[in-house]
Design a protein around this motif. Structure first.
Motif: not given
Length: 282
Positions: A153-171
């Motif tokens: 996902s964008e979270h994996d390839v874009n560190p800024f996007y991961a920070r922008l959302v604030g967290a990521a879920s896999e389950g």
């Protein structure tokens, strides 16, 4: 982090950005249409003013959650409500095309809404445009699946996007995936929780976060894991939060899996508050 009403300087930042883009286009047109001397006279039109229009880029992906339809409808309606409240006309650019993420286009927007987006979203130029927009005072609002990161996902390839959302879920808890859960307001003094009951119960998918965002974001609402079972976050389980990134603002909620969520008063209220915040109205 304290969530306060944005200062006049920060309210104008997005307008200044938008006015600059509009002025560049105007000057370019004048350069073609009239002699150079007349073009010079037109230059003062570049003075930045608040044009009084609420402009939103509503970005979505149709292939992940069918509820993107109801989410987008809710955002359109809530933006109109804010336009009425603040006496501003509303313009919404609604698209699933990442080509909309250019510096020139983003500079005209007061807020970006990501409605049930997923997967890898952007190329490098689009990522740079998004990051520059946010850091320069823009606003981001993410809904539910925007925080999902199973597969690439964008979270994996874009560190800024991961920070922008604030967290990521896999389950999330399964069997059933959608189940009743209790939600508690974490910050009752924030304008972003205005109109939301101190606690309430509703059914949703309750995302578990790969890394608990609590230390890095301002938690607005928490999910009570004991009310639905099988949660993995522990005592603190943020479910709706906000944060500031340089001059920009971000708001995200993990709630909103089903289309019926967007007719619930509590979901609409939190979305309305969140949209007002990222657009610089709160």
């Amino acid at each position: 982090m304290n969530v306060l009403r944005r200062s006049v300087r920060r309210r104008l930042a997005g307008r200044l950005r938008r006015s600059a883009v509009q002025s560049v286009a105007l000057v370019a047109a004048l350069a073609v249409a009239v002699p150079a001397a007349q073009t010079a006279v037109a230059a003062p039109a570049s003075a930045a003013v608040d044009d009084g229009t609420l402009r939103v880029l509503l970005f979505y992906k149709p292939q992940f959650h069918a509820s993107n339809v109801q989410a987008r409808q809710a955002i359109r309606e809530l933006a109109d409500e804010l336009g009425t409240q603040y006496s501003q006309p509303v313009e919404i650019q609604e698209t699933d095309d990442p080509a909309a993420f250019t510096p020139e286009n983003l500079a005209t927007k007061d807020a970006l809404v990501f409605a049930q987006t997923g997967g890898v979203l952007f190329d490098d130029a689009q990522r740079a445009a998004l990051e520059d927009y946010i850091r320069d005072g823009g606003g981001y609002l993410g809904i539910h699946y925007a925080g999902w990161s199973v597969g690439q996902s964008e979270h994996d390839v874009n560190p800024f996007y991961a920070r922008l959302v604030g967290a990521a879920s896999e389950g999330h808890p399964e069997n059933p995936a959608v189940r009743p859960g209790r939600v508690v307001v974490s910050d009752p003094d924030s304008p972003l929780t205005d109109g939301i009951p101190a606690e309430f119960t509703r059914s949703d998918e309750w995302y578990d976060w790969i890394v608990n965002p609590a230390p890095d974001v301002h938690t607005l609402l928490e999910a009570d894991e004991s009310s639905y079972g099988m949660g993995r976050q522990g005592s603190s389980h943020p479910i709706t939060w906000c944060q500031e990134i340089d001059s920009g603002r971000s708001w995200y909620s993990g709630m909103g899996h089903e289309g019926t969520a967007y007719s619930e008063d509590v979901i609409r209220t939190q979305l309305r508050n969140g949209l007002a915040y990222v657009a610089g109205l709160l």
